[in-house]
Each structure stands twice: as C-alpha cells, then as structure tokens.
Design a protein around this motif. Structure first.
Motif, PDB file in Angstrom:
ATOM      1  N   MET A  72      27.291  13.804  33.662  1.00 25.57           N
ATOM      2  CA  MET A  72      26.968  15.224  33.830  1.00 25.57           C
ATOM      3  C   MET A  72      25.448  15.416  33.843  1.00 25.57           C
ATOM      4  N   ASN A  73      25.007  16.307  34.707  1.00 26.93           N
ATOM      5  CA  ASN A  73      23.577  16.632  34.756  1.00 26.93           C
ATOM      6  C   ASN A  73      23.352  18.023  34.183  1.00 26.93           C
ATOM      7  N   ILE A  74      22.411  18.101  33.269  1.00 22.06           N
ATOM      8  CA  ILE A  74      22.026  19.405  32.715  1.00 22.06           C
ATOM      9  C   ILE A  74      20.608  19.690  33.174  1.00 22.06           C
ATOM     10  N   SER A  75      20.463  20.857  33.785  1.00 21.01           N
ATOM     11  CA  SER A  75      19.159  21.213  34.316  1.00 21.01           C
ATOM     12  C   SER A  75      18.486  22.222  33.378  1.00 21.01           C
ATOM     13  N   LEU A  76      17.357  21.823  32.805  1.00 23.05           N
ATOM     14  CA  LEU A  76      16.654  22.709  31.866  1.00 23.05           C
ATOM     15  C   LEU A  76      15.730  23.642  32.626  1.00 23.05           C
ATOM     16  N   PRO A  77      15.734  24.921  32.263  1.00 27.20           N
ATOM     17  CA  PRO A  77      14.747  25.814  32.885  1.00 27.20           C
ATOM     18  C   PRO A  77      13.346  25.426  32.419  1.00 27.20           C
ATOM     19  N   HIS A  78      12.313  25.797  33.156  1.00 25.74           N
ATOM     20  CA  HIS A  78      10.966  25.408  32.712  1.00 25.74           C
ATOM     21  C   HIS A  78      10.521  26.258  31.527  1.00 25.74           C
ATOM     22  N   ALA A  79      11.124  27.450  31.379  1.00 31.04           N
ATOM     23  CA  ALA A  79      10.839  28.309  30.223  1.00 31.04           C
ATOM     24  C   ALA A  79      12.140  28.994  29.836  1.00 31.04           C
ATOM     25  N   GLY A  80      12.223  29.455  28.588  1.00 33.48           N
ATOM     26  CA  GLY A  80      13.424  30.149  28.139  1.00 33.48           C
ATOM     27  C   GLY A  80      14.035  29.493  26.923  1.00 33.48           C
ATOM     28  N   ILE A  81      15.346  29.695  26.793  1.00 29.33           N
ATOM     29  CA  ILE A  81      16.033  29.228  25.585  1.00 29.33           C
ATOM     30  C   ILE A  81      17.238  28.373  25.978  1.00 29.33           C
ATOM     31  N   VAL A  82      17.380  27.248  25.304  1.00 37.58           N
ATOM     32  CA  VAL A  82      18.589  26.435  25.439  1.00 37.58           C
ATOM     33  C   VAL A  82      19.314  26.525  24.099  1.00 37.58           C
ATOM     34  N   LEU A  83      20.540  27.033  24.145  1.00 39.21           N
ATOM     35  CA  LEU A  83      21.323  27.136  22.913  1.00 39.21           C
ATOM     36  C   LEU A  83      22.299  25.980  22.864  1.00 39.21           C
ATOM     37  N   LEU A  84      22.156  25.104  21.883  1.00 40.09           N
ATOM     38  CA  LEU A  84      23.208  24.116  21.660  1.00 40.09           C
ATOM     39  C   LEU A  84      24.270  24.819  20.818  1.00 40.09           C
ATOM     40  N   ILE A  85      25.517  24.623  21.167  1.00 38.55           N
ATOM     41  CA  ILE A  85      26.592  25.284  20.419  1.00 38.55           C
ATOM     42  C   ILE A  85      27.627  24.238  20.019  1.00 38.55           C
ATOM     43  N   GLY A  86      27.801  24.058  18.718  1.00 36.56           N
ATOM     44  CA  GLY A  86      28.808  23.095  18.254  1.00 36.56           C
ATOM     45  C   GLY A  86      28.776  23.000  16.747  1.00 36.56           C
ATOM     46  N   PRO A  87      29.938  22.681  16.147  1.00 39.98           N
ATOM     47  CA  PRO A  87      29.997  22.564  14.687  1.00 39.98           C
ATOM     48  C   PRO A  87      29.109  21.432  14.169  1.00 39.98           C
ATOM     49  N   SER A  88      28.938  21.372  12.869  1.00 38.32           N
ATOM     50  CA  SER A  88      28.267  20.235  12.241  1.00 38.32           C
ATOM     51  C   SER A  88      28.964  18.960  12.689  1.00 38.32           C
ATOM     52  N   ASN A  89      28.196  17.946  12.975  1.00 42.99           N
ATOM     53  CA  ASN A  89      28.679  16.623  13.409  1.00 42.99           C
ATOM     54  C   ASN A  89      29.056  16.560  14.884  1.00 42.99           C
ATOM     55  N   SER A  90      28.857  17.641  15.616  1.00 40.81           N
ATOM     56  CA  SER A  90      29.160  17.557  17.050  1.00 40.81           C
ATOM     57  C   SER A  90      28.077  16.745  17.760  1.00 40.81           C
ATOM     58  N   GLY A  91      26.988  16.455  17.066  1.00 37.06           N
ATOM     59  CA  GLY A  91      25.986  15.533  17.622  1.00 37.06           C
ATOM     60  C   GLY A  91      24.778  16.204  18.250  1.00 37.06           C
ATOM     61  N   LYS A  92      24.501  17.438  17.833  1.00 37.53           N
ATOM     62  CA  LYS A  92      23.382  18.196  18.425  1.00 37.53           C
ATOM     63  C   LYS A  92      22.043  17.459  18.221  1.00 37.53           C
ATOM     64  N   SER A  93      21.751  17.142  16.960  1.00 35.09           N
ATOM     65  CA  SER A  93      20.452  16.507  16.666  1.00 35.09           C
ATOM     66  C   SER A  93      20.360  15.112  17.284  1.00 35.09           C
ATOM     67  N   THR A  94      21.469  14.389  17.262  1.00 34.87           N
ATOM     68  CA  THR A  94      21.472  13.031  17.820  1.00 34.87           C
ATOM     69  C   THR A  94      21.184  13.075  19.320  1.00 34.87           C
ATOM     70  N   LEU A  95      21.839  14.007  20.003  1.00 37.06           N
ATOM     71  CA  LEU A  95      21.630  14.145  21.442  1.00 37.06           C
ATOM     72  C   LEU A  95      20.162  14.469  21.736  1.00 37.06           C
ATOM     73  N   LEU A  96      19.610  15.414  20.980  1.00 37.40           N
ATOM     74  CA  LEU A  96      18.217  15.808  21.240  1.00 37.40           C
ATOM     75  C   LEU A  96      17.273  14.646  20.969  1.00 37.40           C
ATOM     76  N   LYS A  97      17.584  13.893  19.909  1.00 37.58           N
ATOM     77  CA  LYS A  97      16.707  12.765  19.569  1.00 37.58           C
ATOM     78  C   LYS A  97      16.665  11.752  20.730  1.00 37.58           C
ATOM     79  N   THR A  98      17.826  11.464  21.319  1.00 36.08           N
ATOM     80  CA  THR A  98      17.842  10.495  22.423  1.00 36.08           C
ATOM     81  C   THR A  98      17.049  11.046  23.618  1.00 36.08           C
ATOM     82  N   GLN A  99      17.115  12.354  23.795  1.00 36.48           N
ATOM     83  CA  GLN A  99      16.412  12.941  24.940  1.00 36.48           C
ATOM     84  C   GLN A  99      14.911  13.051  24.690  1.00 36.48           C
ATOM     85  N   ILE A 100      14.530  13.164  23.401  1.00 37.55           N
ATOM     86  CA  ILE A 100      13.105  13.202  23.074  1.00 37.55           C
ATOM     87  C   ILE A 100      12.525  11.798  23.250  1.00 37.55           C
ATOM     88  N   ASP A 101      13.291  10.787  22.767  1.00 37.76           N
ATOM     89  CA  ASP A 101      12.787   9.413  22.821  1.00 37.76           C
ATOM     90  C   ASP A 101      12.707   8.880  24.251  1.00 37.76           C
TER      91      ASP A 101
END
Ligand code: ATP
Length: 191
Positions: free
Chosen positions: A1-30
C-alpha cells in the motif's frame, strides 16, 4: 500500500494501544520520508509536562486508584492542550504534523479537523486495523503492558468508531492491516 503524505497539514494515526503506531513511525523516520520533528506523540507530551514516562494505575488499592487515575487524567489533559497549541503553530507555518496517539475519541479527531480547517490545510487519516487477539498478544510482550481490560475497551471503541471515520471529512483515509509493503511518501511542495 502507498500512503501519500501532504506537504503540510495533519496526519492522524488511529488505532488502539499496540496497533503499532510508534513502531511504524520509527521505521519511516529511520528509513523513510518522515522527520522526527514532524511526529507529535501524546506519550512524549505526557513526559514533557509531567516527567511521567508511563503511569500504571491498574490494580491499585481503591482509595489510591481514584487518585492515580485522576492524576493520569490531569496529565493527559495538559499534554493534549500542549499538543493542540504545537500542532496549530505548525499548521500556521504550513508544516506537517503526524499525530501519534490513539485518536479513538471523536472529539479529539474533530478538534484536529477544526484546527486544520482554520489554517486551510488537509487532514489525512491512517487507520491501523489490528485484531484484538494480536493487540493482546503484543501487550503481553511489552515492558509496561497497558492491561487486558484497557486494550479490550479500546478495541470496542475502535470497532464502533471505525465506520464513522470515512465520513468525518479527511482528504484521504487509509486502512492498514499489515505494515509489510507499506510505503509512505511525501508529496512535493507545490510552492
Ligand atoms: P501505544 O498507543 O500504547 O503507544 P502503539 O500503537 O504506538 O501503542 P507500539 O508502541 O508501536 O504501539 O507497539 C507496541 C508493542 O507492539 C511493541 O512491543 C511493539 O514491538 C509491538 N509491535 C508493534 N508493531 C508490531 C508489528 N507490526 N508486529 C508485531 N509486533 C508489533
């Protein structure tokens, strides 16, 4: 799946604890297209306002449980107020903010939609759709488990809210059930 980020604005991650929000962001930051400074994390803001890394109020004696829970609520309230101010400043400056919080409560999502509308920037939603069994399994393996009851409650809220999200006014809604083969890419600045 491809997710296209806007150049400005807000991205809302939505999911319960343990759905992997922080882990996903960490891989994308690294290895991806996201900057650390674009991530606005409720856990990080709780630490900023209270020095409190993680508050475990489960299983406390009744009289103290009330106090601990209230303290957690007070910390969360301050943390979210700070986050709002921070996100609003970034929207004013035409920056991207990626919100790493459960975002399960409709009022929280509405607030971010309102901030974005005020500053004429888009909001996109990324729903992390993980089964309850997997959430509980991951929780058991965490250094500070959030607890079965909390995960089950969050999962029920998630199931209820999931169907409303598409109609809330996001520029795009992505539902992610596996983070394998997920590519998050930034749109180029049109300016
Ligand atoms: P919280 O809202 O509580 O901060 P979160 O949604 O940000 O949770 P993470 O902190 O990313 O979740 O991950 C919680 C736990 O789940 C960690 O132990 C992490 O290693 C594990 N985990 C995250 N993503 C995956 C995955 N795709 N597969 C297996 N385990 C995962």
């Amino acid at each position: 799946m491809n997710i296209s980020l806007p150049h400005a604005g807000i991205v809302l991650l939505i999911g319960p604890s343990n759905s992997g929000k922080s882990t996903l962001l960490k891989t994308q930051i690294d290895g991806g297209d996201i900057k650390q400074s674009e991530v606005i994390s409720s856990d990080a803001f709780r630490v900023f306002v209270s020095d409190q890394e993680f508050m475990d109020w489960r299983g406390m004696p009744k009289d103290e449980a009330g106090y601990a829970k209230d303290e957690y609520r007070a910390i969360s309230k301050e943390a979210f107020a700070m986050m709002d101010a921070f996100i609003e400043a970034r929207c004013r400056l035409n920056k991207l903010s990626i919100i790493d919080a459960t975002n399960l409560q409709p009022d929280d999502r509405k607030r971010y939609l309102h901030i974005a509308k005020k500053h004429h920037v888009p909001v996109i939603a990324v729903i992390l759709d993980v089964s309850e069994a997997e959430l509980l399994k991951r929780d058991a393996g965490r250094e500070h488990p959030r607890g079965k009851r909390r995960i089950k409650q969050q999962y029920q809220t998630f199931k209820r809210e999931k169907r409303f999200i598409k109609k809330e006014g996001y520029k795009a809604v992505y539902t992610v059930d596996s983070t394998e083969d997920l590519h998050i890419r930034r749109q180029t600045n049109p300016l």
